[in-house]
Design an enzyme around this catalytic site. Sequence first.
Site, PDB file in Angstrom:
ATOM      1  NE  ARG A 129      -2.533   1.232   3.633  1.00 56.91           N
ATOM      2  CZ  ARG A 129      -3.436   1.201   4.610  1.00 56.91           C
ATOM      3  NH1 ARG A 129      -4.721   1.112   4.332  1.00 56.91           N
ATOM      4  NH2 ARG A 129      -3.033   1.221   5.852  1.00 56.91           N
ATOM      5  NE  ARG A 162      -1.039   5.045   6.748  1.00 58.44           N
ATOM      6  CZ  ARG A 162      -2.224   4.517   7.069  1.00 58.44           C
ATOM      7  NH1 ARG A 162      -3.249   4.652   6.236  1.00 58.44           N
ATOM      8  NH2 ARG A 162      -2.396   3.871   8.191  1.00 58.44           N
TER       9      ARG A 162
HETATM   10  P1  ADP Z   1      -5.956   1.847   8.260  1.00 61.91           P
HETATM   11  O1  ADP Z   1      -6.550   2.568   7.089  1.00 61.91           O
HETATM   12  O2  ADP Z   1      -4.785   1.027   7.913  1.00 61.91           O
HETATM   13  O3  ADP Z   1      -6.977   1.094   9.051  1.00 61.91           O
HETATM   14  P2  ADP Z   1      -5.935   4.392   9.606  1.00 61.91           P
HETATM   15  O4  ADP Z   1      -5.430   5.349   8.608  1.00 61.91           O
HETATM   16  O5  ADP Z   1      -7.418   4.304   9.825  1.00 61.91           O
HETATM   17  O6  ADP Z   1      -5.367   2.952   9.243  1.00 61.91           O
HETATM   18  O7  ADP Z   1      -5.285   4.665  11.035  1.00 61.91           O
HETATM   19  C1  ADP Z   1      -3.900   4.858  11.199  1.00 61.91           C
HETATM   20  C2  ADP Z   1      -3.554   5.022  12.677  1.00 61.91           C
HETATM   21  O8  ADP Z   1      -4.248   6.183  13.219  1.00 61.91           O
HETATM   22  C3  ADP Z   1      -3.996   3.885  13.605  1.00 61.91           C
HETATM   23  O9  ADP Z   1      -3.066   2.826  13.617  1.00 61.91           O
HETATM   24  C4  ADP Z   1      -4.090   4.606  14.953  1.00 61.91           C
HETATM   25  O10 ADP Z   1      -2.827   4.834  15.527  1.00 61.91           O
HETATM   26  C5  ADP Z   1      -4.662   5.959  14.561  1.00 61.91           C
HETATM   27  N1  ADP Z   1      -6.151   5.935  14.601  1.00 61.91           N
HETATM   28  C6  ADP Z   1      -6.992   6.073  13.544  1.00 61.91           C
HETATM   29  N2  ADP Z   1      -8.281   5.990  13.941  1.00 61.91           N
HETATM   30  C7  ADP Z   1      -8.255   5.782  15.283  1.00 61.91           C
HETATM   31  C8  ADP Z   1      -9.257   5.602  16.285  1.00 61.91           C
HETATM   32  N3  ADP Z   1     -10.575   5.592  15.967  1.00 61.91           N
HETATM   33  N4  ADP Z   1      -8.862   5.423  17.570  1.00 61.91           N
HETATM   34  C9  ADP Z   1      -7.581   5.426  17.889  1.00 61.91           C
HETATM   35  N5  ADP Z   1      -6.575   5.576  17.008  1.00 61.91           N
HETATM   36  C10 ADP Z   1      -6.893   5.761  15.713  1.00 61.91           C
END
Ligand code: ADP
Length: 219
Positions: A129, A162
Amino acid sequence: MAKYFVLFGPPGVGKGTQAERLQKELKLAHVATGDLFRDHLKRETDLGQLARSYMERGALVPDDVTIGMVRERMKDADTQNGMLLDGFPRTIAQAEALDRLLAEKGDKIQHVLFVNAPKQVLLERLGSRWTCKQCGKVYNALSQPPKVHGVCDDCSGEVYQRPDDKPEVQEKRINVYLEQTAPLIEYFRGLGQLTEINGVQSVDQVYSDLMKAIERSGQ
Ligand code: ADP
Ligand code: ZN
């Protein structure tokens, strides 16, 4: 009435790709907490500094911080018709807080769309990704690269890997998902709000399954 959908699933399952299409179709604000945190990082706000230490380790940002950020976002005009939530809620406490925030407005979650895939598939996808630093568009180095290497098709921003997509952190994020986020599956199922969708299909097929679930939820 405003409509609130939650796009739910493990890291790397393809939520971001689907959210981009669903948002256009449903004309709802796409609220992705990961994107909001990355935006704070880029602008070097206090919240960004705080979030960085958790994100880099693949850990969750504390609930109070995350909930506060969503509460602020819900004041924006574009969210008044509803939201497509992506990456939130990620803990039971966040789900309960969301219920309360929506109840204050006389609203509730219409449906949770749970896109799922086995761990091996997630690791493969996270490993390839790449993401636009500017607009957040998601690419796959193998199956969906940008037209020009390293340059976003949509906004010409820099396409990068990322830091939390690096191999050392991937496994950790999946484990955090299994421990802290997966319990929400039973929580939403208990409320009769959840449809599970197979994420190991083409992007078009997943999208079509999502749209079917959304249509059924409105009946
Ligand atoms: P992915 O798309 O891979 O699921 P995200 O971009 O949603 O990842 O999230 C990246 C990071 O941001 C998470 O690993 C966490 O550290 C933080 N994060 C995002 N959303 C939340 C949430 N709802 N609660 C806590 N941490 C969050
Ligand atoms: Zn871009």
